[in-house]
Enzyme design. Structure first.
Site, mmCIF file in Angstrom:
data_model
loop_
_atom_site.group_PDB
_atom_site.id
_atom_site.type_symbol
_atom_site.label_atom_id
_atom_site.label_comp_id
_atom_site.label_asym_id
_atom_site.label_seq_id
_atom_site.Cartn_x
_atom_site.Cartn_y
_atom_site.Cartn_z
ATOM 1 N N ARG A 287 39.125 44.530 45.477
ATOM 2 C CA ARG A 287 39.709 44.277 44.166
ATOM 3 C C ARG A 287 39.920 42.786 43.981
ATOM 4 N NH1 ARG A 287 37.965 48.456 43.133
ATOM 5 N NH2 ARG A 287 38.948 50.264 42.148
ATOM 6 N N GLU A 316 38.967 41.279 34.837
ATOM 7 C CA GLU A 316 37.641 41.838 34.567
ATOM 8 C C GLU A 316 37.614 42.372 33.147
ATOM 9 O OE1 GLU A 316 36.358 44.748 37.396
ATOM 10 O OE2 GLU A 316 36.586 43.409 39.106
ATOM 11 N N HIS A 335 31.055 44.128 38.952
ATOM 12 C CA HIS A 335 31.699 45.318 39.533
ATOM 13 C C HIS A 335 30.751 46.518 39.531
ATOM 14 C CE1 HIS A 335 35.948 47.204 40.238
ATOM 15 N NE2 HIS A 335 35.027 47.752 41.024
#
Length: 373
Positions: A287, A316, A335
């Protein structure tokens, strides 16, 4: 076009042969169910509600037939994506299938829910909700663990090879039509490298397994001692949190697989990477909240790190004005390292749904008691 894990699983859910309803969104009422410990009692045809703020109903159709073959009488409602969930449908739901990010939007009105299946390995939305409210889930919660590990490990290996064999240098030389053998012919084979895996859980141990297949030395950082039966045969050495500096100093590659929890927020402090003596490459597949952009930029500019590969960032999506985009040595992916073939997600949900109907232990259940810590 990349299909999200949730959309893929929705395709599976809409395969049920019973009524599949498209719900109209209603305004949420701001109420909260009292949390109590529930004993699982499985109905013969439990009501399933699937919801995602990112869901595209049309993208689910091709996946529908698979689930129908297994459970032709299942009762499923698919809430319209991109809108607030309909509380009238949520109140009777026994099973919720959702992204972790939709947890707070649904849980207040899901007063009869007994099982929540997240469509990702992470559960940031649940963790942040518990932290903010102090309220634990009223039911069993499972995640898609074990599904993404292999492709995430492949992502790590690919970037290690790319870095060591100087693929980016080759690309730039090709653009200028330059035969740059002198720039790329010296490299380190993977068998000479040590990888430090920060967060040696399920995913971290699969990363270690792939690294060992190339002869790499593996060190795993964990938060508590592991018994002999808990230890992975692919981790050469385990280190505890106070030994982070020794892991950093010995590593040619640092792979961060930390989840998003209060304990891991900004885990890597401003001068953490000062302990790196071998100028390692830092790969973050956990993360983005574990490390600030400024920390990475400082570590790269000071030569503590040689490169950073970031599949996750904070925030993000990474905004266009973030200096990370233009920082030398940084590689950014949006991601996606954990995206998997849709059949993998299908298998896990069908397996858990079958266990649920039989009243058996579900796979990859989250220990919600740890969320309070």
């Amino acid at each position: 076009m990349v299909t999200s894990p949730f959309a893929i699983t929705i395709m599976l859910l809409r395969s049920c042969g019973a009524t599949v309803r498209k719900a109209r969104p209603l305004k949420l009422v701001n109420r909260y169910t009292s949390f109590v410990t529930l004993k699982m009692s499985v109905s013969r045809n439990p009501k399933i509600v699937a919801y995602s703020s990112e869901m595209n109903d049309n993208s689910a159709e091709s996946f529908a037939a698979v689930f129908r073959q297994h459970f032709p009488t299942a009762d499923i409602t698919v809430l319209e994506g991109g809108k607030k969930p309909d509380r009238e449908h949520l109140k009777d739901a026994e099973i919720l299938l959702m992204q972790s990010s939709g947890y707070e939007q649904c849980i207040e009105d899901a007063k009869n829910v007994k099982w929540i299946q997240f469509t990702s390995a992470g559960f940031d939305g649940l963790s942040s909700h518990v932290k903010r409210t102090g309220r634990l889930p009223p039911c069993k919660v499972t995640r898609m663990a074990g599904t993404f590990s292999t492709v995430m490990a492949e992502y790590v290996i690919a970037n290690i090879v790319s870095h060591e064999r100087k693929f980016s240098t080759m690309r730039e030389a090709q653009k200028s039509k330059r035969w740059a053998k002198e720039d790329v012919w010296i490299f380190r084979p993977l068998s000479e490298l040590t990888i430090g895996i920060v967060g040696a859980g399920d995913i971290g141990c699969v990363v270690a397994k792939h690294c060992k297949s190339f002869g790499m030395r593996t060190i795993g950082l964990v938060s508590r001692e592991r018994s002999e039966t808990e230890r992975s045969p692919y981790i050469d050495e385990y280190r505890l949190l106070p030994q982070l500096d020794s892991l950093l100093s010995e590593s040619d590659v640092i792979c961060s697989v930390l989840p998003s929890t209060p304990a891991t927020k900004e885990f890597y402090k401003e001068d953490t990477f000062k302990a790196c003596t071998k100028k390692p490459i830092f790969i973050n597949i956990g993360r983005g909240t574990a490390v600030k952009s400024t920390t990475l930029i400082k570590s790269l500019s000071n030569g503590w790190l040689s490169a950073a590969v970031l599949d996750v960032t904070d925030p993000e999506p990474l905004p266009p004005d973030s200096p990370l985009w233009d920082t030398p040595g940084v590689t950014i992916s949006p991601h996606v390292c954990g995206y998997v073939p849709e059949k993998w997600l299908t298998r896990l949900f069908i397996s858990n749904y079958t266990k649920y109907l039989k009243g058996e232990q579900l796979e990859h259940e989250i220990d919600v008691s740890t969320l309070e810590k």
